[in-house]
Scaffold this active site. Structure first.
Site, PDB file in Angstrom:
ATOM      1  N   HIS A 150       0.855  -1.184   0.000  1.00  0.00           N
ATOM      2  CA  HIS A 150       0.000   0.000   0.000  1.00  0.00           C
ATOM      3  C   HIS A 150       0.888   1.229   0.000  1.00  0.00           C
ATOM      4  CE1 HIS A 150      -3.097   2.852   1.226  1.00  0.00           C
ATOM      5  NE2 HIS A 150      -3.951   1.941   0.778  1.00  0.00           N
ATOM      6  N   ASP A 192      -7.946  -5.549   0.359  1.00  0.00           N
ATOM      7  CA  ASP A 192      -8.469  -6.410  -0.706  1.00  0.00           C
ATOM      8  C   ASP A 192      -8.021  -7.858  -0.606  1.00  0.00           C
ATOM      9  OD1 ASP A 192     -10.053  -4.598  -1.992  1.00  0.00           O
ATOM     10  OD2 ASP A 192      -8.371  -3.744  -3.098  1.00  0.00           O
TER      11      ASP A 192
HETATM   12  N1  ACO Z   1       4.039  -7.396  -4.904  1.00  0.00           N
HETATM   13  C1  ACO Z   1       5.377  -7.371  -5.118  1.00  0.00           C
HETATM   14  N2  ACO Z   1       6.159  -6.301  -4.925  1.00  0.00           N
HETATM   15  C2  ACO Z   1       5.554  -5.180  -4.499  1.00  0.00           C
HETATM   16  C3  ACO Z   1       4.177  -5.125  -4.260  1.00  0.00           C
HETATM   17  C4  ACO Z   1       3.400  -6.292  -4.474  1.00  0.00           C
HETATM   18  N3  ACO Z   1       2.088  -6.303  -4.245  1.00  0.00           N
HETATM   19  N4  ACO Z   1       3.838  -3.882  -3.866  1.00  0.00           N
HETATM   20  C5  ACO Z   1       4.981  -3.188  -3.855  1.00  0.00           C
HETATM   21  N5  ACO Z   1       6.034  -3.971  -4.227  1.00  0.00           N
HETATM   22  C6  ACO Z   1       7.436  -3.606  -4.284  1.00  0.00           C
HETATM   23  C7  ACO Z   1       7.738  -2.690  -5.460  1.00  0.00           C
HETATM   24  O1  ACO Z   1       8.075  -3.436  -6.607  1.00  0.00           O
HETATM   25  C8  ACO Z   1       8.882  -1.890  -4.915  1.00  0.00           C
HETATM   26  O2  ACO Z   1      10.034  -2.685  -4.962  1.00  0.00           O
HETATM   27  P1  ACO Z   1      11.511  -2.024  -5.216  1.00  0.00           P
HETATM   28  O3  ACO Z   1      11.728  -1.117  -4.046  1.00  0.00           O
HETATM   29  O4  ACO Z   1      12.429  -3.171  -5.294  1.00  0.00           O
HETATM   30  O5  ACO Z   1      11.385  -1.261  -6.503  1.00  0.00           O
HETATM   31  C9  ACO Z   1       8.540  -1.701  -3.444  1.00  0.00           C
HETATM   32  O6  ACO Z   1       7.708  -2.830  -3.120  1.00  0.00           O
HETATM   33  C10 ACO Z   1       7.813  -0.410  -3.150  1.00  0.00           C
HETATM   34  O7  ACO Z   1       6.612  -0.399  -3.926  1.00  0.00           O
HETATM   35  P2  ACO Z   1       6.089   0.833  -4.760  1.00  0.00           P
HETATM   36  O8  ACO Z   1       5.699   0.339  -6.131  1.00  0.00           O
HETATM   37  O9  ACO Z   1       7.019   1.973  -4.682  1.00  0.00           O
HETATM   38  O10 ACO Z   1       4.792   1.153  -3.937  1.00  0.00           O
HETATM   39  P3  ACO Z   1       3.620   2.096  -4.383  1.00  0.00           P
HETATM   40  O11 ACO Z   1       3.257   2.866  -3.183  1.00  0.00           O
HETATM   41  O12 ACO Z   1       3.961   2.871  -5.601  1.00  0.00           O
HETATM   42  O13 ACO Z   1       2.476   1.063  -4.783  1.00  0.00           O
HETATM   43  C11 ACO Z   1       0.575  -0.338  -4.644  1.00  0.00           C
HETATM   44  C12 ACO Z   1       1.444   0.720  -3.916  1.00  0.00           C
HETATM   45  C13 ACO Z   1       0.139   0.202  -6.007  1.00  0.00           C
HETATM   46  C14 ACO Z   1      -0.669  -0.598  -3.805  1.00  0.00           C
HETATM   47  C15 ACO Z   1       1.407  -1.639  -4.809  1.00  0.00           C
HETATM   48  O14 ACO Z   1       1.799  -2.097  -3.541  1.00  0.00           O
HETATM   49  C16 ACO Z   1       0.621  -2.701  -5.565  1.00  0.00           C
HETATM   50  O15 ACO Z   1       0.541  -2.644  -6.790  1.00  0.00           O
HETATM   51  N6  ACO Z   1       0.049  -3.706  -4.824  1.00  0.00           N
HETATM   52  C17 ACO Z   1      -0.727  -4.769  -5.470  1.00  0.00           C
HETATM   53  C18 ACO Z   1      -2.081  -4.254  -5.913  1.00  0.00           C
HETATM   54  C19 ACO Z   1      -3.003  -4.031  -4.747  1.00  0.00           C
HETATM   55  O16 ACO Z   1      -3.183  -4.878  -3.882  1.00  0.00           O
HETATM   56  N7  ACO Z   1      -3.640  -2.853  -4.757  1.00  0.00           N
HETATM   57  C20 ACO Z   1      -4.644  -2.483  -3.744  1.00  0.00           C
HETATM   58  C21 ACO Z   1      -4.150  -1.313  -2.954  1.00  0.00           C
HETATM   59  S1  ACO Z   1      -5.295  -0.957  -1.683  1.00  0.00           S
HETATM   60  C22 ACO Z   1      -6.574  -0.246  -2.463  1.00  0.00           C
HETATM   61  O17 ACO Z   1      -6.487   0.480  -3.395  1.00  0.00           O
HETATM   62  C23 ACO Z   1      -7.857  -0.598  -1.992  1.00  0.00           C
END
Ligand code: ACO
Length: 437
Positions: A313, A371
């Site tokens: 998140h 979720d």
């Molecule tokens: N699976 C694997 N790796 C992940 C995940 C994940 N679900 N989420 C983040 N990471 C990793 C990123 O690749 C990044 O790695 P790095 O530092 O090696 O580059 C690190 O964790 C930081 O992640 P960011 O992408 O910078 O986080 P951001 O805040 O931009 O994204 C998000 C947040 C979009 C929710 C992301 O975690 C994601 O796509 N999760 C899966 C989708 C999901 O469950 N969305 C629901 C969110 S809650 C809602 O809207 C109700």
């Protein structure tokens, strides 16, 4: 809205090349990090800030929802989400979000009455549905039909009139379940069910979803309670992508129905509200506990592009408090439905445990979000996966419209218009097509 200022605290920015200094005011909220007010930055220094994805940018002042992502805290108007989920109900939370305080008994009765009197949609909307293919994704239908409400309710689109704004808010909260259920009924070829004002909000929604006109449909009270709680858990979440989209659209003076349609479009993406649907697809793809390790290896291999859906998140760097309540609700629903073994739940719990003990997820502070468990509950309740994000939209509408109202009342609000770091071509001479090589 008055911006709360600190005790003349400032932050000084120094341009190391020109030596120019600028003192920027620091603003204090009630709780949460301090904020540097950069509104004069460009005028005084010629610099913009660069923050793609707004990772460090506060786009507005707000009094509605507070999140402490490190501690896993979520408050609506100061009340903890756990308390609201346990002790309140969705109508009360709607009132709280819209009006700022929990209702008295009389206020609640009146509010429920008023909302229930707006649950029907204009009869002409029934025909509007027929323009869609039966196999259309219900979120596509929601974007279209909710946007079209502005073509039906002209008497509540004048945003300068507080009464019209309130009526539009009530209409949106009340009609979303009706439209959502209609989108489902249309997809399976069953007749639309008219809302029943003698039923509570969540109960009425389940009735419109799963009832048919030819026989009596009794809503299971445990499922109605679970549905209500799921609505509470999704009601608002500060300046997330879809809420920011609603605010951005609202900042132009667009009518509330158009703004909420924009929010629905933004919610649809798998990185946001579409994640609940994506979690179930992911669990289906993993299929068995013995495949978890291999799946997580793909997630950790960045080249593969696979994400662990329902994990991570932007704000929470701890357990999402909504996910804990959702997990508890999951057990209650499975129990009420007498489902002894739900392989998807077993798989999800094992996946969660393995991920929470894996350095990749620990180092990045990736925890289950709201979720991760919601899809399992919704599936058990009989919702098809394509409806999951629709349910999210039904619940979030009150948050969107509360945030929209706050924006309209905010004297400091301006049209939302970010700037950019331009990296395209420098000015060049136009070459006629005959001379281009
Ligand atoms: N699976 C694997 N790796 C992940 C995940 C994940 N679900 N989420 C983040 N990471 C990793 C990123 O690749 C990044 O790695 P790095 O530092 O090696 O580059 C690190 O964790 C930081 O992640 P960011 O992408 O910078 O986080 P951001 O805040 O931009 O994204 C998000 C947040 C979009 C929710 C992301 O975690 C994601 O796509 N999760 C899966 C989708 C999901 O469950 N969305 C629901 C969110 S809650 C809602 O809207 C109700």
């Amino acid at each position: 809205m008055a911006t709360s200022k600190g005790k003349n605290e400032t932050v000084t920015l120094i341009d190391n090349i020109s030596g120019k200094r600028v003192d920027l005011p620091v603003l204090n909220g009630t709780i949460g990090p301090k904020v540097i007010d950069i509104r004069r930055l460009y005028a005084e220094t010629g610099f913009f800030t660069y923050d793609p994805g707004y990772t460090a940018t506060g786009s507005t002042e707000s009094r509605i929802t507070y999140i402490d992502g490190d501690k896993g805290v979520l408050l609506h108007r100061g009340y903890a989400i756990e308390d609201l989920a346990e002790k309140s109900d969705f109508m009360e939370v709607c009132y709280l979000l819209l009006k700022g305080e929990l209702p008295t008994k009389e206020q609640k009765t009146r509010f429920e009455h008023d909302i229930s009197r707006h649950t029907m949609v204009h009869e002409q909307l029934n025909f509007f549905f027929r323009g869609f293919r039966r196999d259309a994704h219900p979120m596509a239908i929601m974007c279209g039909v909710v946007g079209a409400l502005s073509a039906f309710y002209h008497d509540s689109t004048d945003i300068t009139d507080p009464r019209q704004r309130m009526i539009a808010s009530y209409r949106l909260v009340a009609k979303m379940p009706t439209i959502a259920a209609m989108a489902y009924k249309y997809s399976i070829g069953q007749p639309f069910m008219y809302p029943r004002n003698d039923l509570k909000f969540a109960e009425n929604f389940l009735y419109m979803m799963f009832g048919v006109p030819c026989e009596e449909y009794k809503v299971n009270p445990v499922l109605a309670k679970a549905m209500d709680r799921i609505f509470i858990l999704h009601a608002d979440h500060e300046q997330n992508a879809s809420t920011s989209t609603v605010r951005m659209a609202g900042s132009t003076g667009a009518n509330p129905f158009a703004c909420i349609a924009a929010g629905i479009a933004s919610l649809w993406g798998p990185a946001h509200g579409g994640a609940n649907e994506a979690v179930l697809k992911m669990l289906g793809e993993i299929g068995d506990k013995k495949h978890i390790k291999a799946y997580l290896a793909r997630v950790k291999d960045k080249k593969d592009g696979t994400m662990l859906m329902g994990f991570g998140h932007r704000v929470y760097k701890n357990y999402d408090p909504r996910a804990k309540v959702m997990q508890k609700t999951c057990y209650e629903v499975l129990d009420a439905l007498k489902i002894k073994n739900e392989p998807l739940l077993d798989l999800a719990m094992e996946l969660e445990q393995i991920a929470l003990n894996d350095n990749y997820f620990v180092d990045r502070k990736l925890y289950p979000n709201v979720d991760f468990y919601s899809g399992i509950i919704l599936k058990a309740m009989g919702f098809p996966t394509s409806m999951f994000t629709v349910l999210f939209a039904v619940a979030r509408t009150v948050g969107w419209i509360s945030q929209w109202s706050e924006l309209i009342d905010d004297k400091e609000q301006k049209i939302g218009r970010p700037r950019q770091l331009y990296t395209g071509a420098e000015p060049r001479k136009f070459v006629p097509i005959s001379k281009r090589t």
